[in-house]
Write a protein that holds these residues in place. Structure first.
Motif, short mmCIF file in Angstrom:
data_model
loop_
_atom_site.label_atom_id
_atom_site.label_comp_id
_atom_site.label_asym_id
_atom_site.label_seq_id
_atom_site.Cartn_x
_atom_site.Cartn_y
_atom_site.Cartn_z
N GLY A 179 0.81 -1.21 0.00
CA GLY A 179 0.00 0.00 0.00
C GLY A 179 0.84 1.26 0.00
O GLY A 179 2.06 1.23 0.17
N PRO A 180 0.20 2.40 -0.15
CA PRO A 180 0.94 3.67 -0.20
C PRO A 180 1.58 4.05 1.13
O PRO A 180 2.49 4.88 1.17
N THR A 181 1.11 3.48 2.23
CA THR A 181 1.68 3.79 3.55
C THR A 181 2.51 2.62 4.09
O THR A 181 2.68 2.50 5.30
N GLU A 182 3.02 1.79 3.18
CA GLU A 182 3.83 0.65 3.63
C GLU A 182 5.03 1.14 4.43
O GLU A 182 5.68 2.13 4.08
N ARG A 183 5.32 0.42 5.52
CA ARG A 183 6.47 0.78 6.35
C ARG A 183 6.95 -0.43 7.14
O ARG A 183 6.24 -1.43 7.23
N ARG A 184 8.15 -0.30 7.68
CA ARG A 184 8.72 -1.39 8.47
C ARG A 184 9.32 -0.85 9.75
O ARG A 184 9.78 0.30 9.81
N SER A 185 9.32 -1.71 10.77
CA SER A 185 9.96 -1.42 12.05
C SER A 185 10.84 -2.61 12.38
O SER A 185 10.43 -3.75 12.20
N ALA A 186 12.05 -2.35 12.86
CA ALA A 186 13.00 -3.44 13.09
C ALA A 186 13.65 -3.31 14.45
O ALA A 186 13.74 -2.22 15.03
N GLY A 187 14.11 -4.44 14.96
CA GLY A 187 14.82 -4.46 16.23
C GLY A 187 15.10 -5.89 16.62
O GLY A 187 14.85 -6.83 15.85
N THR A 188 15.62 -6.08 17.83
CA THR A 188 15.80 -7.43 18.35
C THR A 188 14.62 -7.77 19.25
O THR A 188 13.93 -6.89 19.76
N ALA A 189 14.40 -9.06 19.44
CA ALA A 189 13.28 -9.49 20.28
C ALA A 189 13.42 -8.95 21.70
O ALA A 189 12.45 -8.47 22.30
N ALA A 190 14.63 -9.02 22.25
CA ALA A 190 14.83 -8.61 23.64
C ALA A 190 14.66 -7.11 23.84
O ALA A 190 14.33 -6.66 24.94
N GLN A 191 14.88 -6.34 22.79
CA GLN A 191 14.79 -4.87 22.92
C GLN A 191 13.72 -4.30 21.98
O GLN A 191 13.83 -3.17 21.53
N TRP A 192 12.68 -5.06 21.76
CA TRP A 192 11.63 -4.61 20.85
C TRP A 192 10.89 -3.41 21.46
O TRP A 192 10.30 -3.52 22.53
N PRO A 193 10.90 -2.26 20.79
CA PRO A 193 10.39 -1.04 21.43
C PRO A 193 8.95 -0.67 21.07
O PRO A 193 8.46 0.36 21.52
N TYR A 194 8.27 -1.49 20.28
CA TYR A 194 6.96 -1.08 19.76
C TYR A 194 5.85 -1.96 20.35
O TYR A 194 5.61 -3.07 19.85
N PRO A 195 5.14 -1.50 21.36
CA PRO A 195 4.06 -2.32 21.93
C PRO A 195 2.91 -2.55 20.95
O PRO A 195 2.22 -3.55 21.01
N GLU A 196 2.70 -1.60 20.04
CA GLU A 196 1.65 -1.72 19.03
C GLU A 196 2.18 -1.24 17.69
O GLU A 196 2.97 -0.30 17.62
N THR A 197 1.74 -1.90 16.63
CA THR A 197 2.04 -1.44 15.27
C THR A 197 0.71 -1.36 14.52
O THR A 197 -0.36 -1.53 15.08
#
Length: 401
Positions: A179-197
């Motif tokens: 889609g036009p608002t496609e995006r990605r968020s990355a990190g490690t499992a132990a330091q995952w900073p995004y409670p919601e996407t």
């Protein structure tokens, strides 16, 4: 005769549909889908738009009766046959009544973005299911795509991996793919900073073990300390031999009668995601522990029945295999298990007492099968030296019905 058309639509909406899919939508009398999916169709399409109610299952079952004589098009996310509504409609109404026009799936799009080969990537769906289903697939070096129900899935996967010793794993949340608002968020499992996407998200994982983590394989014979138990546990070596005799195959159902810690049923289900098992245990504390072990080891679908066999077996679906780990001298137990077993199914029973052996010998004389006595000894300290400490021998009876 086709009675309903299922059109896959992606985050790219109307622009991403093929000419054939567009024609199907334009010719429809009724469009069914989520509010989000219906909003992707241009206002100029004249069909009546009916969003799904909650719960959705009754509406799927009654879909054809609800719109008699009308051209019905169901909108679905991506590939409708990949954890989608297309699968449910075919199961309910038959393949001949449903035509499916797929869009590239989220799996295809995710692998394209990541440069992963689809055939080398394990897809795990936790849509409406426990996230613990990821556990059996979390082994070093594997690439996973986890399909979830909402934007909390990446964080849930990250917490699960960390708790099982894979906090170093790389996690990528791919939202609004195509889609036009496609995006990605990355990190490690132990330091995952995004409670919601974004709710429309796929969670990609490259599994990396933390130092000291011992991976648990899918083959039978997990370490005994993988289970919480009170001593009622089919030990590792005997368990591996027992499961080899049971011969688990995809899609087959096992009864684990006298489950103890649940190890036989759990390892049966870990062989393949489609393997099913029912664990029957009369002791309430043990039955509760079986369920806890199953969740922790990645097979939360294990059905636990608290009760004493053979009465507790009444009403259970017919098994493809039966393991009897206790209660052999109980009246009617083996008779009930044998009668319930499907043709070609396997029954395996273990005994450690003379009385239990006598029961197995009598049944072998009656219906055949193989008797095996298994003796296992482990090296242990003897003063300043090392000697062999034998475990109680186990007699295993295995037979094909």
């Amino acid at each position: 005769m086709t009675e309903v058309v299922v059109v896959g639509i992606g985050a790219d909406g109307w622009d991403g549909l093929s000419p054939r899919a567009r024609r199907a939508v334009e010719d429809a009398d009724v469009l069914r889908g989520s509010a989000r999916q219906l909003a992707l169709v241009p206002d100029g399409v004249p069909a009546e738009r009916v969003p799904w109610p909650s719960p959705m299952a009754p509406a799927l079952a009654g879909l054809l009766d609800e719109h008699p004589g009308r051209r019905v098009v169901v909108l679905a996310s991506g590939d409708p046959m990949l954890s989608g509504v297309g699968t449910s409609l075919v199961r309910l109404h038959g393949a001949g009544a449903v035509e499916v026009l797929p869009h590239p799936s989220s799996v295809t799009l995710a692998c394209a973005r990541l440069g992963w080969a689809v055939e080398e990537t394990q897809v795990v769906t936790v849509v409406g299911r426990p996230v613990e289903l990821v556990v059996p697939h979390a082994t070093p070096g594997r690439r996973l795509l986890v399909l979830g129900s909402d934007g909390g899935t990446p964080a849930a996967v990250a917490r699960l991996l960390t708790a099982h010793g894979y906090g170093a794993s790389r996690v990528v949340a791919l939202a609004q793919l195509g889609g036009p608002t496609e995006r990605r968020s990355a990190g490690t499992a132990a330091q995952w900073p995004y409670p919601e996407t974004d709710p429309l998200v796929v969670t990609a994982v490259e599994v990396v073990a933390d130092p000291g983590t011992v991976p648990l394989p899918p083959v039978p014979g997990l370490p005994d300390d993988a289970y919480a138990h009170d001593g009622q546990l089919t030990k590792r070596d005997v368990r591996a031999v027992t499961l080899a005799r049971l011969a688990p195959l995809p899609g087959r159902l096992l009864w684990d009668v006298g489950a103890g810690a649940g190890s036989i049923g759990i390892e049966w289900m870990r062989v393949h995601p489609s393997c099913r098992a029912v664990a029957v245990e009369s002791d309430a504390a043990r039955a509760r522990r079986v369920g806890e072990n199953a969740v922790r080891l990645g097979v939360p679908g294990l059905q636990v029945v608290e009760g004493r066999a053979p009465a507790a077996l009444d009403g259970l679906p017919g098994p493809d295999a039966v393991f009897v780990g206790g209660g052999l001298t109980g009246e009617g137990l083996l008779e009930t298990c044998w009668a319930a077993l499907r043709p070609g199914g396997r029954l395996v029973a273990n005994a450690v007492t003379v009385e239990g052996e006598a029961v197995l010998a009598a049944w072998r004389s009656r219906v055949g099968g193989e008797l095996t006595r298994l003796s296992v000894a482990h090296a242990a300290p003897v003063g300043g030296y090392t000697g062999w400490r034998p475990a109680m021998p186990v007699t295993i009876w295995s037979v094909v019905r």
